[in-house]
Design a protein around this motif. Structure first.
Motif, short mmCIF file in Angstrom:
data_model
loop_
_atom_site.label_atom_id
_atom_site.label_comp_id
_atom_site.label_asym_id
_atom_site.label_seq_id
_atom_site.Cartn_x
_atom_site.Cartn_y
_atom_site.Cartn_z
N VAL A 34 71.41 5.35 77.88
CA VAL A 34 72.35 4.38 78.44
C VAL A 34 71.82 3.83 79.78
N LEU A 35 71.27 4.71 80.61
CA LEU A 35 70.74 4.26 81.90
C LEU A 35 69.57 3.29 81.70
N ARG A 36 68.77 3.54 80.68
CA ARG A 36 67.67 2.61 80.40
C ARG A 36 68.22 1.23 80.04
N ALA A 37 69.28 1.21 79.24
CA ALA A 37 69.88 -0.07 78.87
C ALA A 37 70.42 -0.80 80.09
N TYR A 38 71.09 -0.06 80.99
CA TYR A 38 71.62 -0.70 82.19
C TYR A 38 70.50 -1.17 83.11
N ARG B 160 77.64 11.77 70.62
CA ARG B 160 78.27 13.01 71.08
C ARG B 160 79.27 12.81 72.21
N TRP B 161 79.08 11.82 73.02
CA TRP B 161 79.77 11.73 74.30
C TRP B 161 80.59 10.45 74.31
N PRO B 162 81.92 10.49 74.12
CA PRO B 162 82.73 9.27 73.97
C PRO B 162 82.58 8.28 75.12
N ALA B 163 82.67 8.76 76.36
CA ALA B 163 82.58 7.84 77.49
C ALA B 163 81.20 7.19 77.56
N MET B 164 80.15 7.96 77.27
CA MET B 164 78.81 7.39 77.29
C MET B 164 78.58 6.46 76.10
N ARG B 165 79.22 6.78 74.96
CA ARG B 165 79.15 5.88 73.81
C ARG B 165 79.80 4.54 74.15
N GLY B 166 80.95 4.58 74.81
CA GLY B 166 81.58 3.34 75.24
C GLY B 166 80.75 2.59 76.25
#
Length: 443
Positions: free
Chosen positions: A55-59, A84-90
């Motif tokens: 996710v950090l790479r995408a940001y 695995r991680w709902p908040a990180m998936r969002g």
């Protein structure tokens, strides 16, 4: 972090942490740390850290002027929302949508946003629903439809809690505040930003999003000189720090609010350093505004409209010198598709004709009722709730009434209707110094 001794087992995890610090605090150089590829031997030991790395790479790509690259990586599956991680998936879904929007692919982003939202609702994870609801509102704002954006942004704000990643909580609050300002509610918008300001410690780069939102709030509230001055200063700072995406957005607002060859040249240079076709259109728009190039502005209006950025299409069409019947019809059509919104930084239009009052008799009782509510300051969504109809019905009937009366905005509508207090309930009426402590008028 930088001083901590590391070994091969901890190095990958620490690199991910450094990237997070670089993105959101500015305390670590962003040019060095990068999340290790998933296939790299000795990558993050924890699967949750691996999710965060993706996710950090995408940001990082999106913040640094590479939204098209980020969108393509999502297309190829190189980047994908973690399971695995709902908040990180969002968060990953939000980055995917934002990358598409900033790459000029809004029409693709809209159905994907609805899919992400439906999936998150099905999983009943509040933090994930908050983020995907926010992206629904975010896309509607890019469409130029704040009336449509309000409900999902309000939902996002209500659901965001301590489980929602803090950067996303800031983004949600900022977009909600700007939406309120666009709908003629600057006092509420200002309170929202004040609450966010109190939450963000000094030194966090999330202050950027807050400052960029201040520009938009000031512009929608009609404080154009202040907004242009702030946009100019922040564009210089962000571009100097290589925070290209926010820098381009600030430079684009600056040239829209105060067109000049110099502002257009800076925007062109900044857009060229990025990979977004949309930023290229921003640069063309800035140059056309600076030179008053009517044919170029008309062409840009069509291109923005084709891509789904109707609000920007309205701006380009509204800035065309002269006009004529064809131009007025096009503006009416675009304004109707933007729920009647007309940004205050557009050039003034001719006042309603003296025949407007005579045309009142041509309105149906339902059209008249909706016009009175709109002129009194209610948003399309509020009118729909009051009358028990859909927002689409309100939009269509108001567009028809606008055409009959020969008006293009709620302000003109209020002048055309015999209402003693139309529009006053939500008039800004606030000096900027009270909205943002520490600001002062620009000479």
């Amino acid at each position: 972090m930088a001083r901590r001794p590391r070994d091969a087992a901890s190095s990958a995890d620490l690199r991910v942490a450094e990237l997070g610090l670089a993105l959101f605090t500015g305390t670590v150089s962003i040019t060095n740390p990068a999340p290790p590829p998933a296939a790299e031997v000795g990558g993050p030991r924890s699967p949750l850290v691996a999710d965060a790395a993706m996710v950090l790479r995408a940001y990082r790509l999106t913040f640094r002027g590479r939204p098209a690259r980020a969108a393509e990586d999502f297309d190829r599956g190189t980047l994908e929302p973690p399971s695995r991680w709902p908040a990180m998936r969002g968060s990953a879904a939000a980055c995917h949508i934002n990358a598409l929007v900033l790459a000029g692919r809004l029409r693709e982003a809209l159905p994907l946003t609805e899919a992400y939202y439906s999936e998150s609702v099905g999983r009943a994870e509040p933090s994930e629903v908050a983020i995907t609801a926010h992206m629904r509102g975010h896309c509607a704002m890019w469409e130029g439809r704040p009336g449509r954006a309000l409900a999902p942004l309000r939902e996002a704000r209500a659901l965001a809690d301590e489980h929602t990643p803090f950067p996303l909580r800031v983004f949600i609050g900022c977009e909600y505040a700007v939406c309120l300002a666009a709908l003629g509610r600057p006092q509420e918008a200002t309170r929202e930003l004040d609450q966010l300001r109190a939450l963000i410690p000094d030194g966090l780069s999330l202050q950027e999003r807050l400052e960029f939102s201040r520009i938009r709030l000031l512009a929608y509230s009609g404080s154009l000189a202040h907004a242009a001055d702030l946009a100019n200063r922040l564009a210089d700072r962000y571009l100097r720090e290589s925070r290209l995406t926010t820098g381009v957005e600030c430079a684009y607002y600056h040239v829209r609010l105060r067109p000049s060859p110099r502002a257009a040249a800076r925007l062109r240079e900044a857009a060229a350093a990025c990979d977004s076709p949309l930023f290229e259109l921003f640069a063309e728009h800035g140059e056309a505004l600076a030179t008053g190039d009517g044919p170029a502005l008309r062409g840009l209006a069509e291109r923005f409209a084709e891509l789904g950025y109707t609000g920007l299409a309205l701006e380009a069409a509204g800035a065309v010198p002269g006009g004529g019947r064809t131009g007025r019809d096009r503006l009416d059509d675009l304004a109707g598709r933007c729920d009647g919104l007309r940004p205050p930084w557009l050039p003034p239009v001719s006042p309603p004709s003296s025949s407007s009052s005579a045309n009142l008799s041509s309105l149906t009782s339902r059209e008249r009722e909706m016009c009175e509510l709109a002129a009194a300051g209610l948003s399309n969504s509020a009118i729909a709730v009051n009358l028990g109809v859909s927002v689409r019905t309100v939009t269509n009937l108001l567009a028809r009434a606008y055409h009959k009366l020969g008006v293009r905005s709620r302000r003109q509508l209020a002048a055309a209707l015999p209402l003693s207090h139309a529009g006053q309930a939500h008039a800004p009426g606030h000096p900027v110094s009270s909205l943002f402590p520490g600001t002062r008028p620009v000479p």
